[in-house]
Scaffold this motif. Structure first.
Motif, PDB file in Angstrom:
ATOM      1  N   PHE A 117      10.412  -7.480   5.183  1.00 21.02           N
ATOM      2  CA  PHE A 117       8.969  -7.653   5.311  1.00 21.02           C
ATOM      3  C   PHE A 117       8.610  -7.768   6.777  1.00 21.02           C
ATOM      4  N   ASP A 118       7.734  -6.911   7.250  1.00 19.01           N
ATOM      5  CA  ASP A 118       7.358  -6.887   8.655  1.00 19.01           C
ATOM      6  C   ASP A 118       5.833  -6.855   8.782  1.00 19.01           C
ATOM      7  N   PRO A 119       5.171  -8.024   8.846  1.00 19.61           N
ATOM      8  CA  PRO A 119       3.710  -8.032   8.937  1.00 19.61           C
ATOM      9  C   PRO A 119       3.176  -7.446  10.248  1.00 19.61           C
ATOM     10  N   SER A 120       4.024  -7.346  11.256  1.00 17.87           N
ATOM     11  CA  SER A 120       3.557  -6.789  12.537  1.00 17.87           C
ATOM     12  C   SER A 120       3.292  -5.282  12.436  1.00 17.87           C
ATOM     13  N   ARG A 121       3.689  -4.656  11.336  1.00 21.38           N
ATOM     14  CA  ARG A 121       3.437  -3.217  11.182  1.00 21.38           C
ATOM     15  C   ARG A 121       1.939  -2.914  11.186  1.00 21.38           C
ATOM     16  N   TRP A 122       1.115  -3.906  10.821  1.00 22.51           N
ATOM     17  CA  TRP A 122      -0.328  -3.706  10.804  1.00 22.51           C
ATOM     18  C   TRP A 122      -0.936  -3.774  12.202  1.00 22.51           C
ATOM     19  N   ASP A 123      -0.117  -4.117  13.210  1.00 24.24           N
ATOM     20  CA  ASP A 123      -0.608  -4.159  14.586  1.00 24.24           C
ATOM     21  C   ASP A 123      -0.864  -2.769  15.140  1.00 24.24           C
ATOM     22  N   ALA A 174      -3.310   0.377  10.743  1.00 24.00           N
ATOM     23  CA  ALA A 174      -4.375  -0.563  10.379  1.00 24.00           C
ATOM     24  C   ALA A 174      -5.612   0.176   9.868  1.00 24.00           C
ATOM     25  N   ASN A 175      -5.899   1.346  10.406  1.00 18.02           N
ATOM     26  CA  ASN A 175      -7.051   2.135   9.945  1.00 18.02           C
ATOM     27  C   ASN A 175      -6.862   2.621   8.514  1.00 18.02           C
ATOM     28  N   LYS A 176      -5.616   2.819   8.087  1.00 18.63           N
ATOM     29  CA  LYS A 176      -5.348   3.264   6.719  1.00 18.63           C
ATOM     30  C   LYS A 176      -5.520   2.145   5.704  1.00 18.63           C
ATOM     31  N   ALA A 177      -5.545   0.892   6.142  1.00 20.66           N
ATOM     32  CA  ALA A 177      -5.678  -0.245   5.230  1.00 20.66           C
ATOM     33  C   ALA A 177      -7.001  -0.184   4.470  1.00 20.66           C
ATOM     34  N   ARG A 178      -8.016   0.417   5.043  1.00 20.13           N
ATOM     35  CA  ARG A 178      -9.315   0.510   4.362  1.00 20.13           C
ATOM     36  C   ARG A 178      -9.246   1.401   3.128  1.00 20.13           C
TER      37      ARG A 178
END
Length: 61
Positions: free
Chosen positions: A2-8, A13-17
């Motif tokens: 698990f690597d939460p920093s991938r959203w940095d 991060a733009n794909k999260a929407r």
């Protein structure tokens, strides 16, 4: 791992929407409540089958 920093990364991060599994506002899925209840039941059943303990400091990577 698990690597939460991938959203940095701004590109990721733009794909999260795009992660709107049950829709938004007035066009929301009518089965969302049933689906979420089943997910909670499933996860609690699965997690109750395992024993969890903290890893030793030397094993953390």
């Amino acid at each position: 791992m698990f690597d939460p920093s991938r959203w940095d990364d701004p590109e990721i991060a733009n794909k999260a929407r795009l992660l709107m599994h049950f829709g938004l506002e007035g066009r929301r899925c009518i089965g969302k409540t049933v689906a979420m209840t089943n997910i909670y039941k499933f996860m609690s059943t699965i997690l109750s089958e395992f024993d969890f303990e903290l890893a030793d400091e030397a094993e953390r990577v």
